[in-house]
Design a protein around this motif. Sequence first.
Motif, PDB file in Angstrom:
ATOM      1  N   GLY A  16       0.807  -1.212   0.000  1.00 38.11           N
ATOM      2  CA  GLY A  16       0.000   0.000   0.000  1.00 38.11           C
ATOM      3  C   GLY A  16       0.841   1.263   0.000  1.00 38.11           C
ATOM      4  O   GLY A  16       2.073   1.226  -0.076  1.00 38.11           O
ATOM      5  N   SER A  17       0.137   2.398   0.105  1.00 42.39           N
ATOM      6  CA  SER A  17       0.776   3.708   0.036  1.00 42.39           C
ATOM      7  C   SER A  17       0.293   4.604   1.165  1.00 42.39           C
ATOM      8  O   SER A  17      -0.833   4.475   1.642  1.00 42.39           O
ATOM      9  CB  SER A  17       0.468   4.391  -1.302  1.00 42.39           C
ATOM     10  OG  SER A  17       0.979   3.652  -2.390  1.00 42.39           O
ATOM     11  N   TYR A  60      18.041   9.641  -1.221  1.00 41.44           N
ATOM     12  CA  TYR A  60      17.272   8.618  -0.519  1.00 41.44           C
ATOM     13  C   TYR A  60      18.180   7.521   0.044  1.00 41.44           C
ATOM     14  O   TYR A  60      19.232   7.204  -0.539  1.00 41.44           O
ATOM     15  CB  TYR A  60      16.272   7.955  -1.475  1.00 41.44           C
ATOM     16  CG  TYR A  60      15.281   8.915  -2.054  1.00 41.44           C
ATOM     17  CD1 TYR A  60      15.517   9.559  -3.259  1.00 41.44           C
ATOM     18  CD2 TYR A  60      14.087   9.189  -1.386  1.00 41.44           C
ATOM     19  CE1 TYR A  60      14.608  10.457  -3.792  1.00 41.44           C
ATOM     20  CE2 TYR A  60      13.165  10.081  -1.909  1.00 41.44           C
ATOM     21  CZ  TYR A  60      13.438  10.712  -3.107  1.00 41.44           C
ATOM     22  OH  TYR A  60      12.537  11.592  -3.624  1.00 41.44           O
ATOM     23  N   ALA A  61      17.729   6.921   1.130  1.00 41.09           N
ATOM     24  CA  ALA A  61      18.373   5.707   1.608  1.00 41.09           C
ATOM     25  C   ALA A  61      18.146   4.600   0.588  1.00 41.09           C
ATOM     26  O   ALA A  61      17.108   4.560  -0.086  1.00 41.09           O
ATOM     27  CB  ALA A  61      17.789   5.298   2.953  1.00 41.09           C
ATOM     28  N   ARG A  67      10.841   3.732  -4.228  1.00 43.52           N
ATOM     29  CA  ARG A  67       9.524   3.536  -3.612  1.00 43.52           C
ATOM     30  C   ARG A  67       9.020   4.802  -2.933  1.00 43.52           C
ATOM     31  O   ARG A  67       7.821   5.054  -2.896  1.00 43.52           O
ATOM     32  CB  ARG A  67       9.585   2.407  -2.576  1.00 43.52           C
ATOM     33  CG  ARG A  67       9.997   1.075  -3.149  1.00 43.52           C
ATOM     34  CD  ARG A  67       9.862  -0.048  -2.109  1.00 43.52           C
ATOM     35  NE  ARG A  67      10.727   0.149  -0.948  1.00 43.52           N
ATOM     36  CZ  ARG A  67      10.275   0.255   0.304  1.00 43.52           C
ATOM     37  NH1 ARG A  67       8.984   0.187   0.565  1.00 43.52           N
ATOM     38  NH2 ARG A  67      11.133   0.408   1.301  1.00 43.52           N
ATOM     39  N   PHE A  68       9.922   5.594  -2.370  1.00 44.53           N
ATOM     40  CA  PHE A  68       9.553   6.822  -1.646  1.00 44.53           C
ATOM     41  C   PHE A  68       9.951   8.037  -2.471  1.00 44.53           C
ATOM     42  O   PHE A  68      10.962   8.030  -3.171  1.00 44.53           O
ATOM     43  CB  PHE A  68      10.275   6.899  -0.300  1.00 44.53           C
ATOM     44  CG  PHE A  68       9.824   5.910   0.742  1.00 44.53           C
ATOM     45  CD1 PHE A  68       9.002   4.842   0.433  1.00 44.53           C
ATOM     46  CD2 PHE A  68      10.229   6.060   2.057  1.00 44.53           C
ATOM     47  CE1 PHE A  68       8.590   3.940   1.397  1.00 44.53           C
ATOM     48  CE2 PHE A  68       9.838   5.168   3.047  1.00 44.53           C
ATOM     49  CZ  PHE A  68       9.016   4.095   2.715  1.00 44.53           C
ATOM     50  N   MET A  83       5.046   7.489   0.096  1.00 46.56           N
ATOM     51  CA  MET A  83       5.585   6.148   0.306  1.00 46.56           C
ATOM     52  C   MET A  83       4.708   5.141  -0.424  1.00 46.56           C
ATOM     53  O   MET A  83       3.532   4.996  -0.093  1.00 46.56           O
ATOM     54  CB  MET A  83       5.641   5.834   1.803  1.00 46.56           C
ATOM     55  CG  MET A  83       6.388   6.886   2.615  1.00 46.56           C
ATOM     56  SD  MET A  83       6.597   6.420   4.342  1.00 46.56           S
ATOM     57  CE  MET A  83       4.884   6.410   4.878  1.00 46.56           C
ATOM     58  N   ASN A  84       5.283   4.484  -1.401  1.00 49.23           N
ATOM     59  CA  ASN A  84       4.583   3.470  -2.191  1.00 49.23           C
ATOM     60  C   ASN A  84       5.214   2.102  -1.969  1.00 49.23           C
ATOM     61  O   ASN A  84       6.339   1.998  -1.489  1.00 49.23           O
ATOM     62  CB  ASN A  84       4.624   3.836  -3.671  1.00 49.23           C
ATOM     63  CG  ASN A  84       3.957   5.152  -3.986  1.00 49.23           C
ATOM     64  OD1 ASN A  84       3.002   5.552  -3.315  1.00 49.23           O
ATOM     65  ND2 ASN A  84       4.437   5.836  -5.017  1.00 49.23           N
TER      66      ASN A  84
END
Length: 116
Positions: A16-17, A60-61, A67-68, A83-84
Motif C-alpha cells: 500500500g501507500s 534517498y536511503a 519507492r519513496f 511512500m509506495n
Amino acid sequence: QVQLVESGGGLVQPGGSLRLSCAASGSTFSISAMRWYRQVPGNERELVARISSDGGITDYAGSVKGRFTISRDNAKNTVYLQMNSLKPEDTAVYYCNVYLPPQDYWGQGTQVTVSS
C-alpha cells in the motif's frame, strides 16, 4: 524558533501507500534543506530522504529508493514523503527534521505500521 508537525501516518497493508506531511512554522523554511528520518524502538534514527531548499536536489536511503518520494511546497511551508509499495520493514515512527545551526529541530513523529 521552528516547529515541525508531522501527519499522515497510519496502518496500511503491504504494497500500500501513504503520504506523510510535515508542516513547519518560521520564516526560514524556504531556505532550509529538510529531511525525513525513521526510528524503530531499540534502533538508531535512520535518514530516509532529504531535499534541498528549492526542491531541486533529493537523496534517498538505499532501502527506500524507487519507492519513496520526498517533495516540498515552500508556499505552504510543508514537506511531504510519498511512500509506495510499503513493506513490513518500513514500520517505524517517521520524523521530519531541519538543521538550523547550531540546533536540530524535530517534529513529534508519526507512526507508520505496515501489516496485513
